[in-house]
Design a protein around this motif. Structure first.
Motif, PDB file in Angstrom:
ATOM      1  N   LYS A  96       8.083   5.202  -3.718  1.00  0.00           N
ATOM      2  CA  LYS A  96       6.658   5.836  -3.037  1.00  0.00           C
ATOM      3  C   LYS A  96       5.678   5.068  -3.919  1.00  0.00           C
ATOM      4  O   LYS A  96       4.474   4.942  -2.954  1.00  0.00           O
ATOM      5  CB  LYS A  96       6.656   7.328  -3.176  1.00  0.00           C
ATOM      6  N   ALA A  97       5.329   5.265  -5.000  1.00  0.00           N
ATOM      7  CA  ALA A  97       4.289   4.675  -5.734  1.00  0.00           C
ATOM      8  C   ALA A  97       4.250   3.097  -5.462  1.00  0.00           C
ATOM      9  O   ALA A  97       2.945   2.594  -5.240  1.00  0.00           O
ATOM     10  CB  ALA A  97       4.389   4.754  -7.285  1.00  0.00           C
ATOM     11  N   LYS A  98       5.340   2.274  -5.502  1.00  0.00           N
ATOM     12  CA  LYS A  98       5.344   0.905  -5.066  1.00  0.00           C
ATOM     13  C   LYS A  98       4.791   0.739  -3.658  1.00  0.00           C
ATOM     14  O   LYS A  98       4.074  -0.261  -3.539  1.00  0.00           O
ATOM     15  CB  LYS A  98       6.591   0.345  -5.120  1.00  0.00           C
ATOM     16  N   LYS A  99       5.231   1.574  -2.771  1.00  0.00           N
ATOM     17  CA  LYS A  99       4.787   1.542  -1.361  1.00  0.00           C
ATOM     18  C   LYS A  99       3.100   1.671  -1.314  1.00  0.00           C
ATOM     19  O   LYS A  99       2.506   1.012  -0.540  1.00  0.00           O
ATOM     20  CB  LYS A  99       5.434   2.294  -0.489  1.00  0.00           C
ATOM     21  N   VAL A 100       2.738   2.606  -2.072  1.00  0.00           N
ATOM     22  CA  VAL A 100       1.104   3.041  -1.969  1.00  0.00           C
ATOM     23  C   VAL A 100       0.503   1.810  -2.610  1.00  0.00           C
ATOM     24  O   VAL A 100      -0.824   1.364  -1.969  1.00  0.00           O
ATOM     25  CB  VAL A 100       0.830   4.293  -2.561  1.00  0.00           C
ATOM     26  N   VAL A 101       0.902   1.290  -3.817  1.00  0.00           N
ATOM     27  CA  VAL A 101       0.278   0.037  -4.349  1.00  0.00           C
ATOM     28  C   VAL A 101       0.426  -1.032  -3.420  1.00  0.00           C
ATOM     29  O   VAL A 101      -0.709  -1.758  -3.162  1.00  0.00           O
ATOM     30  CB  VAL A 101       0.880  -0.210  -5.596  1.00  0.00           C
ATOM     31  N   THR A 102       1.494  -1.437  -2.816  1.00  0.00           N
ATOM     32  CA  THR A 102       1.558  -2.322  -1.898  1.00  0.00           C
ATOM     33  C   THR A 102       0.569  -2.422  -0.644  1.00  0.00           C
ATOM     34  O   THR A 102       0.054  -3.288  -0.204  1.00  0.00           O
ATOM     35  CB  THR A 102       2.861  -2.806  -1.464  1.00  0.00           C
ATOM     36  N   THR A 103       0.637  -1.259   0.064  1.00  0.00           N
ATOM     37  CA  THR A 103      -0.180  -0.970   1.110  1.00  0.00           C
ATOM     38  C   THR A 103      -1.762  -1.032   0.752  1.00  0.00           C
ATOM     39  O   THR A 103      -2.621  -1.642   1.355  1.00  0.00           O
ATOM     40  CB  THR A 103      -0.078   0.473   1.543  1.00  0.00           C
ATOM     41  N   PHE A 104      -2.000  -0.440  -0.504  1.00  0.00           N
ATOM     42  CA  PHE A 104      -3.537  -0.635  -0.927  1.00  0.00           C
ATOM     43  C   PHE A 104      -3.948  -2.183  -1.067  1.00  0.00           C
ATOM     44  O   PHE A 104      -4.962  -2.480  -0.739  1.00  0.00           O
ATOM     45  CB  PHE A 104      -3.761   0.086  -2.336  1.00  0.00           C
ATOM     46  N   LEU A 105      -3.099  -2.847  -1.829  1.00  0.00           N
ATOM     47  CA  LEU A 105      -3.548  -4.348  -1.785  1.00  0.00           C
ATOM     48  C   LEU A 105      -3.644  -5.273  -0.514  1.00  0.00           C
ATOM     49  O   LEU A 105      -4.216  -5.889  -0.451  1.00  0.00           O
ATOM     50  CB  LEU A 105      -2.421  -4.861  -2.952  1.00  0.00           C
ATOM     51  N   SER A 106      -2.629  -4.631   0.391  1.00  0.00           N
ATOM     52  CA  SER A 106      -2.566  -5.470   1.381  1.00  0.00           C
ATOM     53  C   SER A 106      -3.777  -4.990   2.255  1.00  0.00           C
ATOM     54  O   SER A 106      -4.040  -6.018   2.989  1.00  0.00           O
ATOM     55  CB  SER A 106      -1.253  -5.040   2.494  1.00  0.00           C
ATOM     56  N   ALA A 107      -4.317  -3.870   2.220  1.00  0.00           N
ATOM     57  CA  ALA A 107      -5.501  -3.327   3.021  1.00  0.00           C
ATOM     58  C   ALA A 107      -6.580  -4.230   2.314  1.00  0.00           C
ATOM     59  O   ALA A 107      -7.732  -4.432   3.108  1.00  0.00           O
ATOM     60  CB  ALA A 107      -5.656  -2.132   2.840  1.00  0.00           C
ATOM     61  N   ILE A 108      -6.749  -4.326   0.959  1.00  0.00           N
ATOM     62  CA  ILE A 108      -8.016  -5.092   0.445  1.00  0.00           C
ATOM     63  C   ILE A 108      -7.784  -6.576   1.102  1.00  0.00           C
ATOM     64  O   ILE A 108      -8.776  -7.159   1.149  1.00  0.00           O
ATOM     65  CB  ILE A 108      -7.798  -5.058  -1.056  1.00  0.00           C
ATOM     66  N   MET A 109      -6.670  -7.247   0.799  1.00  0.00           N
ATOM     67  CA  MET A 109      -6.631  -8.592   1.536  1.00  0.00           C
ATOM     68  C   MET A 109      -7.041  -8.698   2.818  1.00  0.00           C
ATOM     69  O   MET A 109      -7.638  -9.504   3.180  1.00  0.00           O
ATOM     70  CB  MET A 109      -5.033  -9.077   1.268  1.00  0.00           C
ATOM     71  N   LEU A 110      -6.671  -7.879   3.696  1.00  0.00           N
ATOM     72  CA  LEU A 110      -6.965  -7.796   5.103  1.00  0.00           C
ATOM     73  C   LEU A 110      -8.381  -7.617   5.055  1.00  0.00           C
ATOM     74  O   LEU A 110      -9.194  -8.533   6.145  1.00  0.00           O
ATOM     75  CB  LEU A 110      -6.244  -6.566   5.591  1.00  0.00           C
ATOM     76  N   MET A 111      -9.070  -6.696   4.349  1.00  0.00           N
ATOM     77  CA  MET A 111     -10.480  -6.587   4.601  1.00  0.00           C
ATOM     78  C   MET A 111     -11.299  -7.853   4.091  1.00  0.00           C
ATOM     79  O   MET A 111     -12.363  -8.131   4.761  1.00  0.00           O
ATOM     80  CB  MET A 111     -11.058  -5.340   3.708  1.00  0.00           C
ATOM     81  N   MET A 112     -10.689  -8.408   3.109  1.00  0.00           N
ATOM     82  CA  MET A 112     -11.382  -9.843   2.651  1.00  0.00           C
ATOM     83  C   MET A 112     -11.381 -10.953   3.777  1.00  0.00           C
ATOM     84  O   MET A 112     -12.272 -11.549   3.921  1.00  0.00           O
ATOM     85  CB  MET A 112     -10.927 -10.034   1.269  1.00  0.00           C
TER      86      MET A 112
END
Length: 129
Positions: A4-20
């Motif tokens: 669950k923690a890995k999924k949260v971290v992966t989702t967070f990093l993916s969202a940051i990359m998409l925003m950039m």
């Protein structure tokens, strides 16, 4: 780390990359197509104890090079060299490699104890953009 923690971290990093990507903060990257060539290669003959000013013709290919740093690498040779400078055909010191022909000029002093041989001086050119 749990799944669950890995999924949260992966989702967070993916969202940051998409925003950039969406905000356009990407920077263009230049290909390594910029080169400096010597259009007229020449062999210089120097005698032991001699000091000579060398003018090496150079030309930028692909794009001008701004504020270059030129270093004469004399390691492994009986030479010492002064700091190279970039000059125009009219002997004016310049600070950018253009696509037109220019010269790298520096003084070379040969050691008194130099032996006969072929020695190369490598000119390293660095630049940031």
């Amino acid at each position: 780390m749990s799944k669950k923690a890995k999924k949260v971290v992966t989702t967070f990093l993916s969202a940051i990359m998409l925003m950039m990507i969406l905000t356009g903060s990407a920077m263009p990257v230049k290909a390594q197509g910029i080169h400096v060539i010597n259009p007229e290669p020449e062999v210089y003959v120097l005698a032991p104890g001699e000091t000579k000013t060398l003018r090496v013709p150079v030309m930028a290919v692909g794009y001008p090079i701004y504020s270059p740093i030129i270093i004469a690498d004399t390691s492994g040779t009986p030479y010492t060299a002064t700091q190279p400078k970039l000059v125009s055909p009219g002997n004016n010191v310049i600070y950018d490699f253009e696509i037109a022909k220019q010269y790298i000029e520096f003084d070379v002093t040969v050691s008194e104890t130099a032996k006969i041989g072929v020695y190369t001086i490598k000119l390293n050119i660095f630049s940031t953009d």
